[in-house]
Design a protein around this motif. Structure first.
Motif, PDB file in Angstrom:
ATOM      1  N   LEU A  14       0.935  -1.182   0.189  1.00 48.27           N
ATOM      2  CA  LEU A  14       0.157  -0.382  -0.258  1.00 48.27           C
ATOM      3  C   LEU A  14       0.506   1.775   0.039  1.00 48.27           C
ATOM      4  O   LEU A  14       1.122   1.453   0.639  1.00 48.27           O
ATOM      5  CB  LEU A  14      -1.017   0.279   0.973  1.00 48.27           C
ATOM      6  N   CYS A  15       0.159   2.202  -0.781  1.00 45.35           N
ATOM      7  CA  CYS A  15       1.060   3.732  -0.459  1.00 45.35           C
ATOM      8  C   CYS A  15       1.163   4.218   0.342  1.00 45.35           C
ATOM      9  O   CYS A  15      -0.251   4.137   1.241  1.00 45.35           O
ATOM     10  CB  CYS A  15       0.936   4.200  -1.618  1.00 45.35           C
ATOM     11  N   ASP A  16       1.724   5.235   1.148  1.00 45.36           N
ATOM     12  CA  ASP A  16       1.806   5.346   2.437  1.00 45.36           C
ATOM     13  C   ASP A  16       1.601   7.225   1.394  1.00 45.36           C
ATOM     14  O   ASP A  16       3.227   7.802   1.410  1.00 45.36           O
ATOM     15  CB  ASP A  16       2.553   4.998   2.922  1.00 45.36           C
ATOM     16  N   SER A  17       0.578   7.955   2.000  1.00 45.17           N
ATOM     17  CA  SER A  17       0.736   9.294   1.506  1.00 45.17           C
ATOM     18  C   SER A  17      -0.627  10.060   2.125  1.00 45.17           C
ATOM     19  O   SER A  17      -1.357   9.862   1.726  1.00 45.17           O
ATOM     20  CB  SER A  17       0.409   9.366  -0.161  1.00 45.17           C
ATOM     21  N   HIS A  18      -0.316   9.949   3.142  1.00 50.53           N
ATOM     22  CA  HIS A  18      -1.851  10.077   4.929  1.00 50.53           C
ATOM     23  C   HIS A  18      -2.550  11.978   3.841  1.00 50.53           C
ATOM     24  O   HIS A  18      -3.643  11.444   4.577  1.00 50.53           O
ATOM     25  CB  HIS A  18      -1.026  10.654   6.294  1.00 50.53           C
ATOM     26  N   VAL A  19      -1.952  12.585   2.971  1.00 46.47           N
ATOM     27  CA  VAL A  19      -3.109  13.683   3.036  1.00 46.47           C
ATOM     28  C   VAL A  19      -3.630  13.144   1.654  1.00 46.47           C
ATOM     29  O   VAL A  19      -4.851  13.243   1.241  1.00 46.47           O
ATOM     30  CB  VAL A  19      -2.161  14.665   2.795  1.00 46.47           C
ATOM     31  N   LEU A  20      -2.730  12.573   0.644  1.00 41.80           N
ATOM     32  CA  LEU A  20      -3.659  12.271  -0.439  1.00 41.80           C
ATOM     33  C   LEU A  20      -4.365  10.927  -0.484  1.00 41.80           C
ATOM     34  O   LEU A  20      -5.629  11.085  -0.721  1.00 41.80           O
ATOM     35  CB  LEU A  20      -2.674  11.983  -1.618  1.00 41.80           C
ATOM     36  N   TRP A  21      -4.299   9.993   0.169  1.00 38.07           N
ATOM     37  CA  TRP A  21      -5.609   9.066  -0.173  1.00 38.07           C
ATOM     38  C   TRP A  21      -5.414   8.613   1.812  1.00 38.07           C
ATOM     39  O   TRP A  21      -4.424   9.170   2.643  1.00 38.07           O
ATOM     40  CB  TRP A  21      -4.559   8.053  -0.179  1.00 38.07           C
TER      41      TRP A  21
END
Length: 330
Positions: free
Chosen positions: A33-40
């Motif tokens: 999983l991607c970790d980009s807490h603002v975008l997703w």
């Protein structure tokens, strides 16, 4: 060759879990999983649920960073997830791209990333680590072994990977570039007194089984995403230290809107031509995927990580499980 897939945590929970079940049934070995807490959405609750609907698939972040998540917190999360999953967690980590830049901050230093790797691995193993003058220890963990994959391209990232990591994540589907970077990291491992053959190589890239023209349009976002890292490299290192096949394509790049990061059809990909899409992605019918993946395997790739972000996700998993993985697994 092993196979993984990466999702942006932007789907409904139900669909993400359905895709995870389908991928494991299709023969995929890893779920990332991607970790980009603002975008997703935050990946860790979803990783918990993914662990509950899988039996053998390893799971992890592709990638987190110690700039937006304090590393002892990440270590606690992963140690807990290891217990939930029965020891099936991997750490994918980097300096922080979209997750840092949408906050108006640059990626963190390589030195801080290396220290975070050592801290996370040590705490998950149930051992002591001195961090900022304080002795840290998780008395509750069962002492799991945490495989660590580092995402990076630059000389410092490759040297650090060779020193401390178990694997290298290369966001590329170009066999020649993969071969060049693999040679660099194996040289770094040997210089650090490690067996170079123990460093696993992951090629993470967008792919689309179907007509090549359609695949190009659906995956141009991926070379555009890679261009961010290439720009960082050419701003830091002399161009002659880097392959022209990597740096040449960013000449017409006009900038990058992180609010449309990894998004099909965004204006970010306007400078990406067909030749670059063909080199960086894996496109065409299933037999063409098998052919290119064999080339990647010959270049040193141990795991192909399918960036499952270009639409028709269920159909793509079905095609890989039916026509691609059986031809290459093992």
């Amino acid at each position: 060759m092993q196979f993984g897939f990466t999702l942006k945590p932007e789907h409904t929970i139900e669909r993400s879990l359905a895709l995870t079940r389908q991928a494991e049934a299709a023969g995929f070995d890893y779920g990332w999983l991607c970790d980009s807490h603002v975008l997703w959405s935050d990946p860790y609750p979803l990783l918990t649920l993914m662990a509950g609907v899988t039996e053998r698939m390893r799971l992890g972040t592709c990638v987190t960073n110690p700039g937006t998540r304090e590393p002892s917190v990440t270590a606690s999360l992963l140690a807990t997830l290891d217990e939930i999953s029965g020891g099936r967690m991997d750490l994918g980590i980097g300096r922080g791209d979209s997750s840092r830049r949408v906050l108006g901050k640059p990626p963190i230093t390589m030195a801080d990333t290396e220290q975070a790797i050592q801290l996370i691995r040590t705490l998950v193993a149930g051992e002591h680590f001195e961090f900022e003058g304080t002795d840290l220890h998780f008395p509750w963990t069962k002492g799991w072994t945490m495989p660590v994959w580092v995402a990076g391209y630059g000389p410092m990232a490759l040297a650090m990977t060779g020193r401390v990591a178990d694997g290298l994540i290369l966001q590329l589907g170009d066999p020649d570039l993969i071969r060049w970077f693999t040679g660099q990291v194996r040289e770094a491992a040997a210089a650090a007194g490690r067996d170079p053959a123990t460093i696993r190589i992951q090629a993470a890239a967008a792919a689309y089984v179907g007509p090549r023209a359609l695949g190009r349009e659906l995956t141009r976002w991926f070379p555009a995403l890679v261009s961010n890292h290439v720009v960082d490299l050419v701003n830091k290192y002399p161009r002659e230290q880097l392959p022209e096949s990597l740096t040449g394509y960013i000449t017409d790049r006009q900038g990058y809107d992180y609010l449309h990061h990894a998004e099909v059809g965004s204006s970010n990909a306007g400078f990406v031509g067909d030749e670059i899409a063909d080199r960086f992605c894996i496109l065409g019918e299933a037999a063409e995927h098998v052919e290119k993946l064999r080339e990647l395997s010959d270049a040193g790739v141990d795991q192909f990580n399918l960036y499952l972000m270009s639409g028709d996700e269920e159909a793509q998993l079905e095609a890989y499980g039916r026509d691609v993985i059986p031809a290459l697994a093992g």
